[in-house]
Design an enzyme around this catalytic site. Structure first.
Site, PDB file in Angstrom:
ATOM      1  CG  HIS A  13      -2.054  -0.971   1.096  1.00  0.00           C
ATOM      2  ND1 HIS A  13      -3.206  -0.681   0.421  1.00  0.00           N
ATOM      3  CD2 HIS A  13      -2.185  -2.236   1.555  1.00  0.00           C
ATOM      4  CE1 HIS A  13      -4.021  -1.722   0.469  1.00  0.00           C
ATOM      5  NE2 HIS A  13      -3.425  -2.686   1.147  1.00  0.00           N
ATOM      6  CB  SER A  44      -2.907  -9.185   3.452  1.00  0.00           C
ATOM      7  OG  SER A  44      -1.750  -9.906   3.102  1.00  0.00           O
ATOM      8  CB  CYS A  45      -7.167  -5.575   2.738  1.00  0.00           C
ATOM      9  SG  CYS A  45      -5.819  -4.514   3.234  1.00  0.00           S
ATOM     10  NE  ARG A 306      -3.789   2.063  -0.804  1.00  0.00           N
ATOM     11  CZ  ARG A 306      -3.059   1.970  -1.912  1.00  0.00           C
ATOM     12  NH1 ARG A 306      -2.669   3.043  -2.551  1.00  0.00           N
ATOM     13  NH2 ARG A 306      -2.718   0.796  -2.411  1.00  0.00           N
TER      14      ARG A 306
HETATM   15  C1  LIG Z   1      -5.047 -10.783   6.499  1.00  0.00           C
HETATM   16  C2  LIG Z   1      -4.929  -9.269   6.560  1.00  0.00           C
HETATM   17  C3  LIG Z   1      -6.058  -8.493   6.368  1.00  0.00           C
HETATM   18  C4  LIG Z   1      -5.983  -7.100   6.397  1.00  0.00           C
HETATM   19  N1  LIG Z   1      -7.119  -6.372   6.206  1.00  0.00           N
HETATM   20  C5  LIG Z   1      -7.060  -5.019   6.224  1.00  0.00           C
HETATM   21  C6  LIG Z   1      -8.218  -4.232   5.953  1.00  0.00           C
HETATM   22  O1  LIG Z   1      -9.297  -4.765   5.656  1.00  0.00           O
HETATM   23  N2  LIG Z   1      -8.108  -2.881   6.017  1.00  0.00           N
HETATM   24  C7  LIG Z   1      -6.932  -2.265   6.301  1.00  0.00           C
HETATM   25  O2  LIG Z   1      -6.891  -1.021   6.335  1.00  0.00           O
HETATM   26  N3  LIG Z   1      -5.803  -2.984   6.546  1.00  0.00           N
HETATM   27  C8  LIG Z   1      -5.849  -4.330   6.514  1.00  0.00           C
HETATM   28  N4  LIG Z   1      -4.699  -5.066   6.732  1.00  0.00           N
HETATM   29  C9  LIG Z   1      -3.452  -4.364   7.019  1.00  0.00           C
HETATM   30  C10 LIG Z   1      -2.776  -3.897   5.739  1.00  0.00           C
HETATM   31  O3  LIG Z   1      -2.555  -5.004   4.890  1.00  0.00           O
HETATM   32  C11 LIG Z   1      -1.457  -3.209   6.056  1.00  0.00           C
HETATM   33  O4  LIG Z   1      -1.717  -2.172   6.956  1.00  0.00           O
HETATM   34  C12 LIG Z   1      -0.780  -2.658   4.821  1.00  0.00           C
HETATM   35  O5  LIG Z   1      -0.508  -3.684   3.910  1.00  0.00           O
HETATM   36  C13 LIG Z   1       0.521  -1.944   5.193  1.00  0.00           C
HETATM   37  O6  LIG Z   1       1.176  -1.525   4.036  1.00  0.00           O
HETATM   38  P1  LIG Z   1       2.730  -1.242   4.044  1.00  0.00           P
HETATM   39  O7  LIG Z   1       3.067  -0.687   2.703  1.00  0.00           O
HETATM   40  O8  LIG Z   1       3.101  -0.442   5.236  1.00  0.00           O
HETATM   41  O9  LIG Z   1       3.430  -2.646   4.311  1.00  0.00           O
HETATM   42  P2  LIG Z   1       3.203  -4.146   3.834  1.00  0.00           P
HETATM   43  O10 LIG Z   1       1.883  -4.370   3.213  1.00  0.00           O
HETATM   44  O11 LIG Z   1       3.580  -5.005   4.974  1.00  0.00           O
HETATM   45  O12 LIG Z   1       4.278  -4.321   2.676  1.00  0.00           O
HETATM   46  C14 LIG Z   1       5.647  -4.190   2.882  1.00  0.00           C
HETATM   47  C15 LIG Z   1       6.340  -4.712   1.646  1.00  0.00           C
HETATM   48  O13 LIG Z   1       7.709  -4.409   1.745  1.00  0.00           O
HETATM   49  C16 LIG Z   1       8.471  -5.520   1.313  1.00  0.00           C
HETATM   50  N5  LIG Z   1       9.775  -5.421   1.977  1.00  0.00           N
HETATM   51  C17 LIG Z   1       9.994  -5.372   3.312  1.00  0.00           C
HETATM   52  N6  LIG Z   1      11.309  -5.236   3.564  1.00  0.00           N
HETATM   53  C18 LIG Z   1      11.924  -5.152   2.377  1.00  0.00           C
HETATM   54  C19 LIG Z   1      13.280  -4.994   1.965  1.00  0.00           C
HETATM   55  N7  LIG Z   1      14.263  -4.856   2.867  1.00  0.00           N
HETATM   56  N8  LIG Z   1      13.549  -4.957   0.646  1.00  0.00           N
HETATM   57  C20 LIG Z   1      12.554  -5.081  -0.282  1.00  0.00           C
HETATM   58  N9  LIG Z   1      11.263  -5.246   0.045  1.00  0.00           N
HETATM   59  C21 LIG Z   1      10.953  -5.276   1.354  1.00  0.00           C
HETATM   60  C22 LIG Z   1       7.655  -6.729   1.740  1.00  0.00           C
HETATM   61  O14 LIG Z   1       7.976  -7.867   0.990  1.00  0.00           O
HETATM   62  C23 LIG Z   1       6.224  -6.227   1.486  1.00  0.00           C
HETATM   63  O15 LIG Z   1       5.777  -6.532   0.192  1.00  0.00           O
HETATM   64  C24 LIG Z   1      -4.730  -6.472   6.664  1.00  0.00           C
HETATM   65  C25 LIG Z   1      -3.584  -7.251   6.847  1.00  0.00           C
HETATM   66  C26 LIG Z   1      -3.675  -8.638   6.785  1.00  0.00           C
HETATM   67  C27 LIG Z   1      -2.435  -9.455   6.977  1.00  0.00           C
END
Ligand SMILES: Cc1cc2nc3c(=O)[nH]c(=O)nc-3n(C[C@H](O)[C@H](O)[C@H](O)COP(=O)(O)OP(=O)(O)OC[C@H]3O[C@@H](n4cnc5c(N)ncnc54)[C@H](O)[C@@H]3O)c2cc1C
Length: 455
Positions: A13, A44-45, A306
């Site tokens: 996201h 995953s959402c 976001r």
């Molecule tokens: C089952 C489930 C259901 C969910 N449902 C909801 C919902 O309905 N509504 C909602 O608001 N939120 C929901 N969430 C939470 C939401 O998915 C997260 O808040 C959101 O994905 C966070 O985004 P992010 O970009 O911070 O990190 P993440 O989605 O955790 O992504 C981080 C990315 O960085 C990559 N990465 C990490 N370290 C490195 C590195 N050193 N080098 C290269 N790549 C790297 C990882 O591989 C990953 O792809 C849910 C989560 C889960 C697990």
């Protein structure tokens, strides 16, 4: 003029939002996302909906495809893990996980959205097979296969937060015998006040879920595959275990480079800048300014991720942005065994844990006037969390068998604007008996919290 090189780490996201906003807003930019995973941007959402067969298929449950980003002028490099930041040379070390080779990549601006990982239970039997997590593309594939596997009859879900509850629902609907275990006394106890969880607890039991609350998991039992889960309250048979007990930030590799808190969450200033110049951080791996808590907290939500990325993209090249990041409330919604709820801000559990003074109220009503038959006029429950003296609304939830979740967004606005119970009691909302009562639901809940006699 040479292009400014923006490197983003993490294609979920936060990475997606940063990349598209930067590409839209600025002309002379070269935007690349480095992603450790193979499948780009699985959402995953949407995992529960995928597992329930309500999507167009697993590969469609994503934020974006590499081709979509390319069409906007950016690119994503998957199977590449960033292993180090070198602030002095403004470069990162990237490891190609397929070829096993490392390279150095320079940046003008570096944005981290590295997210969190699910915590595993480090207890005896942890290496047995059939102990799963529920996060990301690969686990989604495994869980999907497991729910269709007739040899799996007993499923134990450990952790009754959102993710554990989603897993419970999936496996119950798939016809498995499901036991939900938590150390907390109440399922969803981290998310909702007690009166609301009591209602949902009955819904879990009516759906056939075995609730094993207030229990500590001590070991997994089995030879090769897990056969049972041992808790301080007894043993529960298990052909499959889903562990959903919380998350930790993906930041071990940043220790010594960036300022992290004691749990590893990345600290940023009010403009989402880290302690290293031209390095920024957004999303689940950061501490996010919570408006109702008046402090920064881990808030793992796609929504808050976001919003932080949106702000950052808009201010990325400002010497000093004109305004600081406002922060977030933290709002979410879930459908569970016939009920739908939305919750926003703090509740008795979260407020208590961070030491914020609070009081709560609980209001029960029907959605529409009394002359509408009950069959078309379901019960609705509103819980409010507020400051005892100022009456500032710190949090709240709505729960019903009818979809009243949009009211959760109204609560979110009220919390963000630091409204009081008095403000909400009088706020001007519509009335039409096809939808609500002469006073709207949230008016009535606030009036009730202030001690007004029932309307
Ligand atoms: C089952 C489930 C259901 C969910 N449902 C909801 C919902 O309905 N509504 C909602 O608001 N939120 C929901 N969430 C939470 C939401 O998915 C997260 O808040 C959101 O994905 C966070 O985004 P992010 O970009 O911070 O990190 P993440 O989605 O955790 O992504 C981080 C990315 O960085 C990559 N990465 C990490 N370290 C490195 C590195 N050193 N080098 C290269 N790549 C790297 C990882 O591989 C990953 O792809 C849910 C989560 C889960 C697990």
């Amino acid at each position: 003029m040479s292009k400014k090189k923006v490197i983003i780490i993490g294609a979920s996201h936060g990475g997606h939002e940063s990349a598209i906003r930067i590409l839209d807003k600025y002309e002379n930019v070269d935007v690349a996302i480095y992603e450790a995973g193979d499948f780009v941007s699985f959402m995953s959402c949407g995992m529960e909906l995928f597992l329930e067969g309500k999507t167009l298929g697993q590969d469609t449950v994503r934020n974006f495809s590499p081709e979509e980003l390319e069409a906007r002028g950016g690119r994503v490099v998957n199977n590449h893990q960033v292993t180090a930041i070198h602030p002095e040379s403004k470069a990162i070390t990237v490891k190609n996980l397929v070829a096993g080779v490392e390279e150095s990549v320079s940046y003008d601006k570096l944005i981290l959205s590295v997210g969190v990982e699910s915590i595993e239970l480090n207890i005896p039997g942890r290496d047995l097979s059939n102990i799963y997590l529920m996060h990301g593309y690969d686990w989604a594939s495994k869980i999907n296969a497991a729910q269709k596997d007739d040899s799996i009859k007993n499923v134990v879900v450990i952790g009754s937060g959102y993710i554990g509850v989603e897993a419970t629902q999936v496996f119950t609907q798939a016809g498995k015998s499901v036991t939900l275990i938590d150390m907390l006394e109440r399922p969803l106890g981290n998310y909702l006040n007690a009166e609301s969880t009591e209602i949902l607890e009955r819904a879990f039991v009516d759906a056939g879920v075995n609730l094993h609350m207030g229990a500590t998991v001590e070991a997994f039992i089995g030879d090769e595959a897990v056969r049972a889960v041992k808790t301080d309250k007894g043993e529960v048979p298990a052909d499959l275990v889903i562990v959903a007990i919380g998350v930790y930030p993906n930041t071990a590799w940043l220790k010594g480079t960036l300022d992290l808190d004691e749990r590893g969450y990345i600290k940023t200033d009010a403009y989402l800048r880290t302690n290293v110049e031209d390095v920024y951080a957004v999303g689940d791996a950061t501490l996010q300014p919570s408006i109702p808590a008046s402090q920064s907290l881990p808030i793992a939500l796609a929504t808050t991720t976001r919003r932080s990325a949106f702000y950052l993209a808009n201010t990325l090249f400002d010497q000093k942005p004109a305004r600081a990041y406002k922060g977030v409330v933290g709002s979410s919604a879930l459908g569970i065994f016939g009920y739908k709820f939305a919750t926003s801000g703090l509740n008795q559990y979260t407020a208590g844990r961070i030491g914020v003074e609070f009081e709560t109220s609980f209001y029960t009503d029907r959605v529409r006037p009394a002359y509408i038959p009950e069959s078309d006029n379901p019960e609705v429950f509103v819980s409010l969390t507020f400051h005892p003296q100022t009456h500032q609304i710190l949090g709240g939830s709505v729960l019903s068998r009818q979809d009243v979740t949009a009211q959760g967004n109204v609560l979110s606005l009220a919390i963000a604007q630091k409204m009081t119970l008095e403000d909400l009691a009088e706020a001007d909302f519509f009335f039409q008996p096809g939808f609500d009562r002469q006073w709207s639901l949230l008016n009535l809940a606030a009036q009730d919290a202030l001690g007004y006699k029932r309307f």
